[in-house]
Design an enzyme around this catalytic site. Structure first.
Site, mmCIF file in Angstrom:
data_model
loop_
_atom_site.group_PDB
_atom_site.id
_atom_site.type_symbol
_atom_site.label_atom_id
_atom_site.label_comp_id
_atom_site.label_asym_id
_atom_site.label_seq_id
_atom_site.Cartn_x
_atom_site.Cartn_y
_atom_site.Cartn_z
ATOM 1 N N GLU A 81 0.853 -1.191 0.000
ATOM 2 C CA GLU A 81 0.000 0.000 0.000
ATOM 3 C C GLU A 81 0.891 1.244 0.000
ATOM 4 O OE1 GLU A 81 -2.049 0.853 3.818
ATOM 5 O OE2 GLU A 81 -1.354 -1.127 4.395
ATOM 6 N N CYS A 113 -3.580 -3.128 4.413
ATOM 7 C CA CYS A 113 -2.735 -4.163 5.027
ATOM 8 C C CYS A 113 -3.225 -5.576 4.740
ATOM 9 C CB CYS A 113 -2.656 -3.944 6.532
ATOM 10 S SG CYS A 113 -2.148 -2.280 6.958
ATOM 11 N N THR A 154 3.338 4.786 15.401
ATOM 12 C CA THR A 154 2.994 3.461 14.847
ATOM 13 C C THR A 154 3.478 3.333 13.399
ATOM 14 O OG1 THR A 154 0.756 4.201 14.206
ATOM 15 C CG2 THR A 154 0.979 3.202 16.370
ATOM 16 N N HIS A 235 -3.005 -9.148 12.335
ATOM 17 C CA HIS A 235 -2.357 -7.945 11.804
ATOM 18 C C HIS A 235 -2.001 -7.054 12.991
ATOM 19 C CE1 HIS A 235 -1.425 -4.272 9.870
ATOM 20 N NE2 HIS A 235 -2.543 -3.674 10.210
ATOM 21 N N LYS A 244 -6.028 -6.514 21.857
ATOM 22 C CA LYS A 244 -7.404 -5.992 21.801
ATOM 23 C C LYS A 244 -8.271 -6.901 20.926
ATOM 24 C CE LYS A 244 -6.337 -0.971 21.861
ATOM 25 N NZ LYS A 244 -7.050 -0.445 23.015
ATOM 26 N N ASN A 278 4.902 -0.865 12.507
ATOM 27 C CA ASN A 278 3.885 -1.294 11.553
ATOM 28 C C ASN A 278 4.527 -1.517 10.181
ATOM 29 O OD1 ASN A 278 1.543 -1.980 10.274
ATOM 30 N ND2 ASN A 278 0.464 -0.059 10.664
HETATM 31 N N1 CAA Z 1 1.202 3.945 30.513
HETATM 32 C C1 CAA Z 1 0.525 2.884 29.977
HETATM 33 N N2 CAA Z 1 -0.466 3.025 29.061
HETATM 34 C C2 CAA Z 1 -0.779 4.272 28.659
HETATM 35 C C3 CAA Z 1 -0.123 5.416 29.178
HETATM 36 C C4 CAA Z 1 0.913 5.212 30.136
HETATM 37 N N3 CAA Z 1 1.598 6.243 30.646
HETATM 38 N N4 CAA Z 1 -0.653 6.500 28.579
HETATM 39 C C5 CAA Z 1 -1.614 6.065 27.733
HETATM 40 N N5 CAA Z 1 -1.691 4.727 27.779
HETATM 41 C C6 CAA Z 1 -2.552 3.824 26.993
HETATM 42 C C7 CAA Z 1 -3.969 4.327 26.808
HETATM 43 O O1 CAA Z 1 -4.767 4.035 27.936
HETATM 44 C C8 CAA Z 1 -4.393 3.548 25.572
HETATM 45 O O2 CAA Z 1 -4.679 2.222 25.932
HETATM 46 P P1 CAA Z 1 -6.065 1.536 25.457
HETATM 47 O O3 CAA Z 1 -6.090 1.641 23.958
HETATM 48 O O4 CAA Z 1 -5.940 0.137 25.926
HETATM 49 O O5 CAA Z 1 -7.162 2.325 26.076
HETATM 50 C C9 CAA Z 1 -3.088 3.484 24.756
HETATM 51 O O6 CAA Z 1 -2.039 3.807 25.674
HETATM 52 C C10 CAA Z 1 -3.057 4.488 23.608
HETATM 53 O O7 CAA Z 1 -3.413 5.719 24.097
HETATM 54 P P2 CAA Z 1 -4.329 6.714 23.216
HETATM 55 O O8 CAA Z 1 -5.501 5.980 22.659
HETATM 56 O O9 CAA Z 1 -4.566 7.928 24.008
HETATM 57 O O10 CAA Z 1 -3.280 7.012 22.042
HETATM 58 P P3 CAA Z 1 -3.361 7.976 20.827
HETATM 59 O O11 CAA Z 1 -4.594 8.788 20.806
HETATM 60 O O12 CAA Z 1 -2.082 8.702 20.806
HETATM 61 O O13 CAA Z 1 -3.450 7.018 19.555
HETATM 62 C C11 CAA Z 1 -3.366 5.235 18.054
HETATM 63 C C12 CAA Z 1 -3.068 5.669 19.494
HETATM 64 C C13 CAA Z 1 -4.846 5.425 17.763
HETATM 65 C C14 CAA Z 1 -2.997 3.769 17.908
HETATM 66 C C15 CAA Z 1 -2.507 6.102 17.098
HETATM 67 O O14 CAA Z 1 -1.167 5.813 17.275
HETATM 68 C C16 CAA Z 1 -2.885 5.911 15.642
HETATM 69 O O15 CAA Z 1 -3.753 6.586 15.105
HETATM 70 N N6 CAA Z 1 -2.160 4.970 14.924
HETATM 71 C C17 CAA Z 1 -2.445 4.698 13.503
HETATM 72 C C18 CAA Z 1 -3.737 3.958 13.295
HETATM 73 C C19 CAA Z 1 -3.711 2.506 13.694
HETATM 74 O O16 CAA Z 1 -2.673 1.916 13.859
HETATM 75 N N7 CAA Z 1 -4.906 1.931 13.824
HETATM 76 C C20 CAA Z 1 -5.031 0.527 14.132
HETATM 77 C C21 CAA Z 1 -6.233 -0.090 13.479
HETATM 78 S S1 CAA Z 1 -6.195 0.224 11.709
HETATM 79 C C22 CAA Z 1 -5.162 -0.974 11.073
HETATM 80 O O17 CAA Z 1 -4.848 -1.914 11.715
HETATM 81 C C23 CAA Z 1 -4.616 -0.791 9.687
HETATM 82 C C24 CAA Z 1 -3.262 -0.182 9.799
HETATM 83 O O18 CAA Z 1 -2.276 -0.880 9.792
HETATM 84 C C25 CAA Z 1 -3.138 1.267 9.909
#
Ligand code: CAA
Length: 389
Positions: A81, A113, A154, A235, A244, A278
């Site tokens: 991709e 993916c 990521t 994945h 999760k 990733n």
């Molecule tokens: N200690 C331990 N854990 C902590 C922490 C700390 N100090 N601070 C935060 N956390 C935890 C949070 O509680 C959260 O855990 P849960 O998800 O279990 O609730 C985790 O860390 C992440 O925190 P946030 O949700 O606040 O993080 P974020 O808003 O910065 O975003 C993300 C995380 C959404 C993965 C972001 O990195 C993102 O957008 N990544 C790209 C999208 C992605 O990977 N999506 C996955 C599904 S799509 C897919 O699979 C296709 C693909 O390849 C893209």
């Protein structure tokens, strides 16, 4: 009697450099626990200026051609991709770099993916039609999000090459598959952008919906019961996502979501993804490599695979590990592909991230950085120039 077809060999490659998440956290003030525990990532691979999906792919596939020869390879399917051309398959460059026979069909596939799983399934169909042939399936991606965005943590880069054929030495892929498609805008990259757009929380929700959808279809198609599986390769956009997903699947099927049971099913699939980041369509097969390299003897055991590609298409299927597989693993080379990366600091990573391949139509040489076997030497007359080092 159905033929035994599946993954005969698997090899991977990753980028020249690595950025530890501690460096990202120090730069943006994030508590490191969020990266190490919250998303389950320790570092991410960063390609050199003269690496791309083609050089990574050729590096991953070269050991397979060296071990098996190319006489039986009649098809190369390149899944990505992060494509480099709107018309020409990246696989044709790889075909040339590896000196594959001209009597080969080469094509590129895309669905985020999920692409490599489509490639694997199509390869099985080709082998069913002509059991003498082998198909080289390549998954290669560079995952890039905007700097200073939540997605930045990521990113990553890797290529996995798999030889698909009759009487496979590693994993026999089974029927049926559970399928799921839904038109969602959770993650996408319009042609005019070099970084992906994503709605992080929506993408996690869409992934979990797809887990349900594929499992429902898999069960309806007469698939195995959940408790038959020895492990699950998901994945892994970030490794916490696999946890999760598996928790969600157990819940959906009415099982207890005991943390030890989840760790037992997933734990040995995350070792490579946690340090590579990733790798998009390669990631589920890096999970398989980590599992086979680390687990106690899995001979005869069924593994569940959940492939998710945003947008979205997903597939759940099973593979059974074949007797004697341990003698065919590339564990040492896999560990070396990771260990050989050179750490970069945040400033150096940022500089590499901000580089863009020239689009002015001029001739440009690329800086020599990679120590890998292939490099992108530059662009001349609008044509990418690759060379063997
Ligand atoms: N200690 C331990 N854990 C902590 C922490 C700390 N100090 N601070 C935060 N956390 C935890 C949070 O509680 C959260 O855990 P849960 O998800 O279990 O609730 C985790 O860390 C992440 O925190 P946030 O949700 O606040 O993080 P974020 O808003 O910065 O975003 C993300 C995380 C959404 C993965 C972001 O990195 C993102 O957008 N990544 C790209 C999208 C992605 O990977 N999506 C996955 C599904 S799509 C897919 O699979 C296709 C693909 O390849 C893209």
């Amino acid at each position: 009697m159905s033929l035994s077809i599946g993954i005969h060999d698997l090899s991977f490659a990753t980028g020249e450099f690595v950025l530890p998440h501690t460096a990202l956290a120090a730069y943006n003030g994030t508590e490191i626990g969020k990266y190490h525990v919250g998303i389950g990532q320790e570092s991410m691979s960063v390609p050199a200026a003269d690496e791309d999906i083609v050089t990574l792919a050729a590096t991953a596939a070269a050991p397979i051609v060296a071990r098996h020869g190319s006489e039986r390879i009649r098809t190369v399917v390149f899944a990505t991709e992060s494509s480099i051309d709107q018309a020409k398959s990246a696989g044709v460059y790889v075909h040339s770099l590896l000196g594959l026979p001209s009597a080969t069909r080469v094509v590129e596939l895309k669905q985020a993916c999920y692409g490599a799983t489509a490639a694997l399934q199509f390869a099985i169909g080709l082998v069913q039609r002509d059991p003498a042939q082998q198909v080289l399936v390549i998954a290669s991606d560079v995952s890039k999000y905007e700097l200073d965005s939540p997605g930045e943590a990521t990113q990553g880069a890797a290529a996995v090459a798999m030889l698909v054929g009759m009487d496979p030495a590693l994993v026999r892929i089974e029927d049926p598959s559970g399928l799921f498609t839904a038109d969602v805008m959770d993650f996408w990259r319009p042609n005019y952008l070099s970084t992906a757009l994503v709605d992080g929380q929506e993408s996690i929700g869409a992934y979990l919906q797809a887990v349900e959808g594929t499992w429902k279809d898999y069960s309806e198609q007469g698939g195995r019961a959940l408790e038959e599986f020895a492990a699950f390769c998901y994945h892994q956009p970030f490794t916490k996502m696999a946890y999760k997903a598996h928790r969600h699947l157990l819940n959906y099927c009415g099982y207890d979501t005991d943390s030890d049971a989840i760790a037992g099913a997933i734990g040995q699939t995350t070792a490579y993804n946690t340090v590579i980041g990733n790798s998009y369509t390669a990631s589920v097969y890096l999970g398989l490599a980590a599992l086979l390299d680390q687990a106690d003897d899995l001979t005869g055991k069924p593994i569940g695979f959940l492939s998710y590609g945003s947008g979205s298409v997903a597939e759940f299927f099973a593979g059974t590990v074949v007797a004697g597989y341990r003698e065919r693993l590339r564990t040492e080379a896999n560990r070396e592909a990771i260990a050989r990366r050179k750490p970069v600091d945040y400033a150096a990573y940022r500089e590499l991230h901000q580089r863009s391949f020239p689009t002015d139509g001029g001739d440009h040489a690329t800086e020599r950085q990679t120590t890998g076997p292939f490099r992108l030497a530059g662009i001349s007359g609008h044509k990418r120039q690759y060379e063997t080092r």
